[in-house]
Design a protein around this motif. Structure first.
Motif, mmCIF file in Angstrom:
data_model
loop_
_atom_site.group_PDB
_atom_site.id
_atom_site.type_symbol
_atom_site.label_atom_id
_atom_site.label_comp_id
_atom_site.label_asym_id
_atom_site.label_seq_id
_atom_site.Cartn_x
_atom_site.Cartn_y
_atom_site.Cartn_z
ATOM 1 N N SER A 6 0.707 -1.487 -0.261
ATOM 2 C CA SER A 6 0.064 0.265 0.065
ATOM 3 C C SER A 6 0.868 1.176 -0.361
ATOM 4 O O SER A 6 0.790 1.969 -0.310
ATOM 5 C CB SER A 6 -1.093 0.202 1.201
ATOM 6 O OG SER A 6 -2.114 -1.114 1.102
ATOM 7 N N LEU A 7 2.097 1.702 0.804
ATOM 8 C CA LEU A 7 2.665 2.450 0.515
ATOM 9 C C LEU A 7 3.487 2.701 -0.521
ATOM 10 O O LEU A 7 3.361 3.717 -1.163
ATOM 11 C CB LEU A 7 3.732 2.502 1.920
ATOM 12 C CG LEU A 7 3.107 2.472 3.204
ATOM 13 C CD1 LEU A 7 4.766 1.949 4.415
ATOM 14 C CD2 LEU A 7 2.638 3.705 3.890
ATOM 15 N N ARG A 8 3.601 1.795 -1.210
ATOM 16 C CA ARG A 8 4.450 1.762 -2.652
ATOM 17 C C ARG A 8 3.832 2.078 -3.474
ATOM 18 O O ARG A 8 3.502 3.163 -4.301
ATOM 19 C CB ARG A 8 5.218 0.358 -2.807
ATOM 20 C CG ARG A 8 6.105 0.297 -2.156
ATOM 21 C CD ARG A 8 7.280 -0.802 -2.722
ATOM 22 N NE ARG A 8 6.241 -2.753 -2.315
ATOM 23 C CZ ARG A 8 6.230 -3.036 -1.987
ATOM 24 N NH1 ARG A 8 7.451 -3.117 -0.781
ATOM 25 N NH2 ARG A 8 5.729 -4.602 -1.955
ATOM 26 N N ARG A 9 2.428 1.785 -3.663
ATOM 27 C CA ARG A 9 1.233 2.321 -4.243
ATOM 28 C C ARG A 9 1.304 3.675 -4.422
ATOM 29 O O ARG A 9 1.014 4.767 -5.236
ATOM 30 C CB ARG A 9 0.374 1.315 -3.878
ATOM 31 C CG ARG A 9 0.183 0.208 -4.713
ATOM 32 C CD ARG A 9 -1.138 -0.558 -4.598
ATOM 33 N NE ARG A 9 -2.176 0.058 -5.275
ATOM 34 C CZ ARG A 9 -3.082 0.069 -5.124
ATOM 35 N NH1 ARG A 9 -3.468 -1.002 -4.300
ATOM 36 N NH2 ARG A 9 -4.616 0.476 -5.689
ATOM 37 N N VAL A 10 0.284 4.357 -2.463
ATOM 38 C CA VAL A 10 0.930 5.420 -2.602
ATOM 39 C C VAL A 10 2.546 6.495 -3.225
ATOM 40 O O VAL A 10 1.602 7.342 -3.930
ATOM 41 C CB VAL A 10 0.166 5.745 -1.469
ATOM 42 C CG1 VAL A 10 0.619 7.509 -1.232
ATOM 43 C CG2 VAL A 10 -0.767 4.879 -0.631
ATOM 44 N N ASN A 11 3.107 5.944 -2.557
ATOM 45 C CA ASN A 11 4.196 6.366 -3.311
ATOM 46 C C ASN A 11 4.382 6.905 -4.694
ATOM 47 O O ASN A 11 5.245 7.607 -5.586
ATOM 48 C CB ASN A 11 6.013 5.989 -2.842
ATOM 49 C CG ASN A 11 7.129 6.418 -2.876
ATOM 50 O OD1 ASN A 11 6.568 7.684 -2.483
ATOM 51 N ND2 ASN A 11 7.688 6.111 -3.354
ATOM 52 N N GLY A 12 4.321 5.065 -5.069
ATOM 53 C CA GLY A 12 4.388 5.933 -7.077
ATOM 54 C C GLY A 12 2.923 6.590 -7.878
ATOM 55 O O GLY A 12 3.797 7.230 -8.957
ATOM 56 N N GLU A 120 -9.437 7.268 13.919
ATOM 57 C CA GLU A 120 -8.449 6.809 13.534
ATOM 58 C C GLU A 120 -8.133 7.130 12.738
ATOM 59 O O GLU A 120 -6.540 6.906 12.035
ATOM 60 C CB GLU A 120 -9.764 6.052 12.040
ATOM 61 C CG GLU A 120 -10.483 5.128 13.088
ATOM 62 C CD GLU A 120 -11.480 4.829 11.939
ATOM 63 O OE1 GLU A 120 -12.191 3.582 11.618
ATOM 64 O OE2 GLU A 120 -12.124 5.909 11.518
ATOM 65 N N LEU A 121 -7.293 8.457 12.075
ATOM 66 C CA LEU A 121 -6.969 9.844 11.657
ATOM 67 C C LEU A 121 -5.678 10.236 12.489
ATOM 68 O O LEU A 121 -4.143 10.015 12.108
ATOM 69 C CB LEU A 121 -7.470 11.358 11.113
ATOM 70 C CG LEU A 121 -8.413 10.898 10.237
ATOM 71 C CD1 LEU A 121 -9.435 12.511 10.091
ATOM 72 C CD2 LEU A 121 -7.589 10.420 9.235
ATOM 73 N N ARG A 126 0.082 9.364 12.951
ATOM 74 C CA ARG A 126 1.029 8.423 14.308
ATOM 75 C C ARG A 126 1.667 7.993 13.924
ATOM 76 O O ARG A 126 4.013 7.932 14.114
ATOM 77 C CB ARG A 126 0.508 8.226 15.821
ATOM 78 C CG ARG A 126 0.229 9.006 16.734
ATOM 79 C CD ARG A 126 -0.345 8.497 18.026
ATOM 80 N NE ARG A 126 0.366 6.472 18.532
ATOM 81 C CZ ARG A 126 -0.841 5.924 18.216
ATOM 82 N NH1 ARG A 126 -2.028 6.246 18.844
ATOM 83 N NH2 ARG A 126 -0.286 4.818 18.463
ATOM 84 N N PHE A 127 0.907 7.033 12.629
ATOM 85 C CA PHE A 127 1.930 6.051 12.185
ATOM 86 C C PHE A 127 3.038 6.463 11.431
ATOM 87 O O PHE A 127 4.193 6.265 11.044
ATOM 88 C CB PHE A 127 1.439 4.888 11.945
ATOM 89 C CG PHE A 127 2.252 4.049 10.397
ATOM 90 C CD1 PHE A 127 2.790 2.956 11.068
ATOM 91 C CD2 PHE A 127 1.833 4.280 8.996
ATOM 92 C CE1 PHE A 127 3.137 2.375 9.933
ATOM 93 C CE2 PHE A 127 2.748 3.599 8.558
ATOM 94 C CZ PHE A 127 3.822 2.429 8.860
ATOM 95 N N LEU A 128 2.376 7.625 11.060
ATOM 96 C CA LEU A 128 3.043 8.374 9.623
ATOM 97 C C LEU A 128 4.091 9.142 9.809
ATOM 98 O O LEU A 128 5.173 9.105 9.769
ATOM 99 C CB LEU A 128 2.268 9.061 8.445
ATOM 100 C CG LEU A 128 0.740 8.161 7.873
ATOM 101 C CD1 LEU A 128 0.382 9.054 7.074
ATOM 102 C CD2 LEU A 128 1.701 7.622 6.439
ATOM 103 N N ASP A 129 3.946 9.387 11.248
ATOM 104 C CA ASP A 129 5.090 10.281 12.307
ATOM 105 C C ASP A 129 6.825 9.626 12.404
ATOM 106 O O ASP A 129 7.825 9.637 12.304
ATOM 107 C CB ASP A 129 4.847 11.398 12.746
ATOM 108 C CG ASP A 129 3.597 12.625 12.799
ATOM 109 O OD1 ASP A 129 4.085 13.074 11.642
ATOM 110 O OD2 ASP A 129 2.614 13.041 13.209
ATOM 111 N N ALA A 130 5.705 7.914 12.951
ATOM 112 C CA ALA A 130 6.376 6.995 13.263
ATOM 113 C C ALA A 130 7.919 6.834 11.639
ATOM 114 O O ALA A 130 8.894 6.553 12.015
ATOM 115 C CB ALA A 130 5.961 6.151 14.086
#
Length: 149
Positions: A6-12, A120-121, A126-130
């Motif tokens: 999922s992270l690679r797809r968003v990054n792409g 949820e946000l 928190r995850f993205l910052d970490a």
């Protein structure tokens, strides 16, 4: 779907838009990364900050800033207290052009955001910052390593 996929797809997708903006503006994708660094900074940005953040040489930063200045995206000013210090500012008109180009990204982000409640946000942020902290630490560690031969 695994998190990494999922992270690679968003990054792409973000990379695709970044490259399209760079092409439309006659810039290099690294130039757009420099613009994002200037835009997202909490305070004044200097060439040294860009060099460290983007992992570029001093000469590459100078070439990048020259292209951005010629294209009308940034201006360089001297610090009033210490004339040796150069500050990089995003030109307001160029910022408006970038916002217009990336508006579909903002709309997509808002459409996704409204699917989540505040709690949820908060977890997502928190995850993205970490994750960003871990990537920064990883980048700092690998910068000190010898490149493979």
């Amino acid at each position: 779907m695994p998190l990494a996929v999922s992270l690679r797809r968003v990054n792409g997708e973000i990379n695709r838009l970044t490259h399209a903006f760079a092409t439309a503006q006659g810039l290099h994708p690294t130039d757009v990364s420099a613009l994002a660094t200037v835009l997202d900074a909490d305070g004044p940005v200097t060439p040294g900050i860009l060099r460290a953040r983007l992992g570029l040489t001093s000469g590459a930063v100078t070439a990048c800033l020259d292209r951005l200045e010629r294209a009308g995206h940034i201006r360089r000013t001297r610090d009033q207290a210490d004339r040796r210090v150069v500050r990089i500012e995003y030109v307001d008109e160029a910022r408006l052009a970038a916002r217009a180009f990336f508006r579909p990204l903002a709309v997509a982000g808002e459409r996704a955001r409204v699917r989540f409640d505040d709690a949820e946000l908060a977890v997502v942020l928190r995850f993205l910052d970490a994750f960003s902290e871990e990537l920064d630490a990883f980048g700092a560690e690998t910068a000190l390593e010898e490149p493979p031969r």
